[in-house]
Design a protein around this motif. Structure first.
Motif, mmCIF file in Angstrom:
data_model
loop_
_atom_site.group_PDB
_atom_site.id
_atom_site.type_symbol
_atom_site.label_atom_id
_atom_site.label_comp_id
_atom_site.label_asym_id
_atom_site.label_seq_id
_atom_site.Cartn_x
_atom_site.Cartn_y
_atom_site.Cartn_z
ATOM 1 N N ASP A 18 0.879 -1.110 0.115
ATOM 2 C CA ASP A 18 0.019 0.144 -0.137
ATOM 3 C C ASP A 18 0.710 1.194 -0.009
ATOM 4 O O ASP A 18 0.612 2.211 -0.865
ATOM 5 N N THR A 19 1.899 1.263 0.767
ATOM 6 C CA THR A 19 2.751 2.350 0.804
ATOM 7 C C THR A 19 3.443 2.486 -0.346
ATOM 8 O O THR A 19 3.893 3.443 -0.596
ATOM 9 N N ASN A 20 3.995 1.375 -0.748
ATOM 10 C CA ASN A 20 5.096 1.311 -2.063
ATOM 11 C C ASN A 20 4.060 1.762 -3.262
ATOM 12 O O ASN A 20 5.021 2.322 -4.244
ATOM 13 N N SER A 21 2.772 1.697 -3.469
ATOM 14 C CA SER A 21 2.457 2.287 -4.519
ATOM 15 C C SER A 21 1.987 3.707 -4.563
ATOM 16 O O SER A 21 0.802 3.944 -5.305
ATOM 17 N N GLN A 22 2.335 4.576 -3.452
ATOM 18 C CA GLN A 22 1.965 5.756 -3.641
ATOM 19 C C GLN A 22 2.386 6.741 -4.951
ATOM 20 O O GLN A 22 3.395 6.230 -5.719
ATOM 21 N N TRP A 79 12.020 6.887 -12.011
ATOM 22 C CA TRP A 79 11.366 6.425 -13.309
ATOM 23 C C TRP A 79 10.060 5.378 -13.223
ATOM 24 O O TRP A 79 9.554 5.288 -14.176
ATOM 25 N N ASN A 80 9.847 5.356 -11.765
ATOM 26 C CA ASN A 80 8.760 4.288 -11.503
ATOM 27 C C ASN A 80 8.203 4.597 -10.305
ATOM 28 O O ASN A 80 8.822 4.928 -9.471
ATOM 29 N N ILE A 81 6.703 4.174 -10.215
ATOM 30 C CA ILE A 81 6.127 4.216 -8.766
ATOM 31 C C ILE A 81 6.744 3.118 -7.734
ATOM 32 O O ILE A 81 7.140 2.267 -8.151
ATOM 33 N N GLY A 82 7.500 3.645 -6.561
ATOM 34 C CA GLY A 82 7.879 2.769 -5.631
ATOM 35 C C GLY A 82 8.941 3.027 -5.049
ATOM 36 O O GLY A 82 9.706 3.864 -5.774
ATOM 37 N N TYR A 83 9.353 2.206 -3.881
ATOM 38 C CA TYR A 83 10.694 2.451 -3.041
ATOM 39 C C TYR A 83 11.673 1.475 -3.567
ATOM 40 O O TYR A 83 11.257 0.293 -4.082
ATOM 41 N N ARG A 108 26.268 -2.632 -8.698
ATOM 42 C CA ARG A 108 24.994 -2.048 -8.249
ATOM 43 C C ARG A 108 23.937 -2.792 -8.095
ATOM 44 O O ARG A 108 23.414 -3.481 -9.101
ATOM 45 N N VAL A 109 23.540 -2.908 -6.785
ATOM 46 C CA VAL A 109 22.235 -3.815 -6.921
ATOM 47 C C VAL A 109 21.298 -2.797 -5.904
ATOM 48 O O VAL A 109 21.340 -2.298 -5.078
ATOM 49 N N HIS A 110 19.946 -2.617 -6.668
ATOM 50 C CA HIS A 110 18.947 -2.056 -6.208
ATOM 51 C C HIS A 110 17.554 -2.719 -6.251
ATOM 52 O O HIS A 110 17.351 -3.125 -7.550
ATOM 53 N N LEU A 111 16.918 -3.237 -5.245
ATOM 54 C CA LEU A 111 15.894 -3.989 -5.210
ATOM 55 C C LEU A 111 14.677 -3.142 -4.817
ATOM 56 O O LEU A 111 14.632 -2.840 -3.840
ATOM 57 N N GLY A 112 13.507 -3.567 -5.549
ATOM 58 C CA GLY A 112 12.479 -3.012 -5.269
ATOM 59 C C GLY A 112 11.171 -4.027 -5.604
ATOM 60 O O GLY A 112 11.429 -4.990 -5.731
#
Length: 198
Positions: A69-73, A99-103, A125-129
C-alpha cells in the motif's frame, strides 16, 4: 571473498518496516511506533522504536522493504512526507525510483573482481524494489526486557546477500544482463543475513 570472487561494499541502505517483538507463544506482540526505519551501513544504533511491558522477548520480526500500500504511492504522496521521515526523499542517496512508482527496498553498491587479479574493480550496483521482493525476517532473540531501555543487538552479514550469485561478469540489477531472477535470489538471501548478536 564471496563464491571465490573478491568483492568490496562501498554503500549499503535498506528499509525495515512493520517490525515487532513477540513473546514465547506469540500472543503479545509489540509493533514499532514508527513503522519504517532506513538502515544505513555506517550507522549502528537506532532510537527507541517501541514501548512494551517487561518480560521475555522470543523473536524480532520485520520486513525488509515497504508494504504494497505504501509502496504504491503516487509522486505527490511521496513528496508529502516530512523531510526527517525515513520515507521522505533522501538527500544524496535516493531510495525512491525516479522512473517508476515505488521505493528501493535494498540498495548496495561496490566493486567486484571480474578479471581474477583479486582486486575488486568492476562496478557492482544492486537496487531491489517491487512488491514481489518484500521479505519477512524472523530472528530468535531470547532476551528479557526488564530494564527501562532494552536493546536488541543484531548482526547483519551482508556477504550472504551474494551467496550463490554468479559474480564472474559483474553485477548490476539495472542492466538487462541481470534478470529479475537474480534480484529474486538476492532478496531470498536476505532470510540468512540477520542473526542475534551473541
Amino acid at each position: 571473498d564471496i563464491n571465490g570472487t573478491a568483492v568490496s561494499f562501498d554503500f549499503m541502505q535498506y528499509y525495515i518496516s512493520k517490525a515487532r517483538l513477540s513473546d514465547e507463544d506469540g500472543t503479545n506482540a509489540y509493533t514499532l511506533e514508527d513503522s519504517y526505519v532506513l538502515v544505513k551501513g555506517d550507522q549502528e544504533m537506532y532510537p527507541a522504536i517501541s514501548t512494551m511491558r517487561a518480560g521475555h522477548v522470543h523473536t524480532a520480526n520485520f520486513n525488509i522493504g515497504i508494504d504494497p500500500d505504501t509502496n504504491s504511492q503516487e509522486e505527490i504522496d511521496f513528496t508529502a512526507w516530512p523531510s526527517d521521515h525515513p520515507l521522505a526523499a533522501q538527500s544524496g542517496e535516493n531510495m525512491h525510483w525516479n522512473w517508476n512508482i515505488g521505493y528501493i527496498f535494498v540498495k548496495f553498491e561496490g566493486k567486484i573482481d571480474t578479471d581474477g587479479d583479486r582486486i575488486p574493480d568492476s562496478p557492482m550496483r544492486v537496487h531491489l524494489g517491487k512488491d514481489a521482493l518484500l521479505r519477512n525476517i524472523e530472528v530468535p532473540v531470547h532476551n528479557n526486557a526488564e530494564v527501562e531501555n532494552f536493546m536488541i543487538h543484531l548482526n547483519a552479514d551482508y556477504a550472504r546477500l551474494l551467496d550463490g550469485i554468479n559474480l564472474s561478469n559483474g553485477l548490476d540489477t539495472q542492466s538487462e544482463a541481470n534478470t529479475f531472477e537474480t534480484a529474486t535470489a538476492i532478496s531470498d538471501n536476505l532470510l540468512d543475513v540477520f542473526s542475534k548478536h551473541e
